[in-house]
Motif scaffolding. Structure first.
Motif, PDB file in Angstrom:
ATOM      1  N   CYS A   1       3.770 -22.873  28.120  1.00 54.40           N
ATOM      2  CA  CYS A   1       4.682 -21.741  27.915  1.00 54.40           C
ATOM      3  C   CYS A   1       6.096 -22.218  27.581  1.00 54.40           C
ATOM      4  O   CYS A   1       6.750 -21.655  26.694  1.00 54.40           O
ATOM      5  N   VAL A   2       6.580 -23.247  28.264  1.00 55.67           N
ATOM      6  CA  VAL A   2       7.907 -23.783  27.964  1.00 55.67           C
ATOM      7  C   VAL A   2       7.936 -24.366  26.556  1.00 55.67           C
ATOM      8  O   VAL A   2       8.899 -24.158  25.802  1.00 55.67           O
ATOM      9  N   PHE A   3       6.905 -25.072  26.166  1.00 53.73           N
ATOM     10  CA  PHE A   3       6.845 -25.643  24.822  1.00 53.73           C
ATOM     11  C   PHE A   3       6.857 -24.547  23.761  1.00 53.73           C
ATOM     12  O   PHE A   3       7.619 -24.613  22.792  1.00 53.73           O
ATOM     13  N   LEU A   4       6.020 -23.532  23.935  1.00 53.80           N
ATOM     14  CA  LEU A   4       5.982 -22.444  22.957  1.00 53.80           C
ATOM     15  C   LEU A   4       7.306 -21.687  22.912  1.00 53.80           C
ATOM     16  O   LEU A   4       7.778 -21.310  21.830  1.00 53.80           O
ATOM     17  N   GLY A   5       7.921 -21.460  24.057  1.00 53.84           N
ATOM     18  CA  GLY A   5       9.224 -20.794  24.078  1.00 53.84           C
ATOM     19  C   GLY A   5      10.289 -21.606  23.373  1.00 53.84           C
ATOM     20  O   GLY A   5      11.120 -21.056  22.638  1.00 53.84           O
ATOM     21  N   THR A   6      10.254 -22.916  23.564  1.00 53.36           N
ATOM     22  CA  THR A   6      11.220 -23.793  22.892  1.00 53.36           C
ATOM     23  C   THR A   6      11.015 -23.776  21.382  1.00 53.36           C
ATOM     24  O   THR A   6      11.978 -23.686  20.617  1.00 53.36           O
TER      25      THR A   6
ATOM     26  N   MET B   1       9.683 -21.386  19.590  1.00 46.64           N
ATOM     27  CA  MET B   1      10.099 -20.080  19.065  1.00 46.64           C
ATOM     28  C   MET B   1      11.610 -19.952  19.042  1.00 46.64           C
ATOM     29  O   MET B   1      12.182 -19.395  18.092  1.00 46.64           O
ATOM     30  N   ALA B   2      12.295 -20.460  20.070  1.00 48.64           N
ATOM     31  CA  ALA B   2      13.756 -20.385  20.094  1.00 48.64           C
ATOM     32  C   ALA B   2      14.373 -21.232  18.987  1.00 48.64           C
ATOM     33  O   ALA B   2      15.315 -20.798  18.316  1.00 48.64           O
ATOM     34  N   VAL B   3      13.859 -22.432  18.761  1.00 53.46           N
ATOM     35  CA  VAL B   3      14.366 -23.290  17.690  1.00 53.46           C
ATOM     36  C   VAL B   3      14.100 -22.646  16.334  1.00 53.46           C
ATOM     37  O   VAL B   3      14.954 -22.670  15.442  1.00 53.46           O
ATOM     38  N   HIS B   4      12.941 -22.050  16.166  1.00 54.45           N
ATOM     39  CA  HIS B   4      12.623 -21.368  14.906  1.00 54.45           C
ATOM     40  C   HIS B   4      13.575 -20.198  14.677  1.00 54.45           C
ATOM     41  O   HIS B   4      14.029 -19.967  13.556  1.00 54.45           O
TER      42      HIS B   4
ATOM     43  N   VAL C   1      16.646 -19.905  15.826  1.00 56.22           N
ATOM     44  CA  VAL C   1      17.965 -20.446  15.507  1.00 56.22           C
ATOM     45  C   VAL C   1      18.011 -20.943  14.068  1.00 56.22           C
ATOM     46  O   VAL C   1      18.981 -20.710  13.346  1.00 56.22           O
ATOM     47  N   ASN C   2      16.968 -21.622  13.619  1.00 53.86           N
ATOM     48  CA  ASN C   2      16.950 -22.193  12.273  1.00 53.86           C
ATOM     49  C   ASN C   2      16.764 -21.145  11.181  1.00 53.86           C
ATOM     50  O   ASN C   2      17.326 -21.273  10.102  1.00 53.86           O
ATOM     51  N   HIS C   3      15.970 -20.122  11.420  1.00 53.35           N
ATOM     52  CA  HIS C   3      15.622 -19.176  10.378  1.00 53.35           C
ATOM     53  C   HIS C   3      16.264 -17.796  10.581  1.00 53.35           C
ATOM     54  O   HIS C   3      16.189 -16.962   9.680  1.00 53.35           O
ATOM     55  N   GLY C   4      16.817 -17.548  11.720  1.00 53.51           N
ATOM     56  CA  GLY C   4      17.443 -16.260  11.984  1.00 53.51           C
ATOM     57  C   GLY C   4      16.430 -15.163  12.194  1.00 53.51           C
ATOM     58  O   GLY C   4      15.256 -15.305  11.866  1.00 53.51           O
ATOM     59  N   PRO C   5      16.889 -14.046  12.764  1.00 54.55           N
ATOM     60  CA  PRO C   5      15.970 -12.935  12.972  1.00 54.55           C
ATOM     61  C   PRO C   5      15.629 -12.273  11.649  1.00 54.55           C
ATOM     62  O   PRO C   5      16.491 -12.001  10.838  1.00 54.55           O
ATOM     63  N   LYS C   6      14.366 -12.032  11.425  1.00 55.52           N
ATOM     64  CA  LYS C   6      13.907 -11.384  10.204  1.00 55.52           C
ATOM     65  C   LYS C   6      13.206 -10.096  10.587  1.00 55.52           C
ATOM     66  O   LYS C   6      11.998 -10.047  10.752  1.00 55.52           O
ATOM     67  N   SER C   7      13.974  -9.069  10.737  1.00 60.56           N
ATOM     68  CA  SER C   7      13.416  -7.793  11.133  1.00 60.56           C
ATOM     69  C   SER C   7      12.929  -7.065   9.900  1.00 60.56           C
ATOM     70  O   SER C   7      13.623  -6.960   8.891  1.00 60.56           O
ATOM     71  N   LYS C   8      11.723  -6.531   9.952  1.00 57.43           N
ATOM     72  CA  LYS C   8      11.148  -5.808   8.831  1.00 57.43           C
ATOM     73  C   LYS C   8      11.015  -4.330   9.178  1.00 57.43           C
ATOM     74  O   LYS C   8      10.061  -3.667   8.790  1.00 57.43           O
ATOM     75  N   ILE C   9      11.974  -3.820   9.896  1.00 60.94           N
ATOM     76  CA  ILE C   9      11.962  -2.402  10.236  1.00 60.94           C
ATOM     77  C   ILE C   9      12.527  -1.630   9.049  1.00 60.94           C
ATOM     78  O   ILE C   9      13.619  -1.877   8.570  1.00 60.94           O
ATOM     79  N   ALA C  10      11.756  -0.679   8.545  1.00 60.92           N
ATOM     80  CA  ALA C  10      12.191   0.046   7.351  1.00 60.92           C
ATOM     81  C   ALA C  10      12.816   1.357   7.701  1.00 60.92           C
ATOM     82  O   ALA C  10      12.491   2.094   8.514  1.00 60.92           O
TER      83      ALA C  10
END
Length: 106
Positions: free
Chosen positions: A85-90, A92-95, A97-106
């Protein structure tokens, strides 16, 4: 006609080094496999055979208390789940930070 030399080979020394490395890896693998087999056999006897041995028998001195046969794997399993869980959370957090939030709410 002689075959063309492979672009990946650099001569007989690299083959000898590869064989030595392969044998070293195989030796380490054999030791690890033997250690895992011994640990599995010990745990199997500890968890499945010792409950049927009389309480005063000297063989029981070779094993810890039977309750640890359940508590130890449960604790190790919980630790493994926590590490995953810590690995997956890390990741996801790094991703994020690197790619920014990409919300597809229309």
């Amino acid at each position: 006609l002689r075959p063309l030399p492979s672009p990946h080979s650099t001569g007989p020394r690299s083959v000898a080094a590869l064989v030595r490395a392969s044998m070293n890896d195989r030796s380490i693998g054999l030791v690890l496999c033997a250690a895992a087999t011994v640990a599995f056999a010990y745990y199997t006897v500890w968890a499945l055979v010792t409950p049927f041995i009389d309480a005063g028998h000297p063989v029981l001195e070779w094993f810890p208390d039977r309750r640890y046969a359940v508590l130890l794997p449960a604790a190790l399993g919980a630790l493994l789940v926590a590490c995953v869980c810590v690995f997956l959370g890390t990741v996801m957090a790094v991703h994020l930070v690197n790619h920014g939030p990409k919300s597809k709410i229309a």
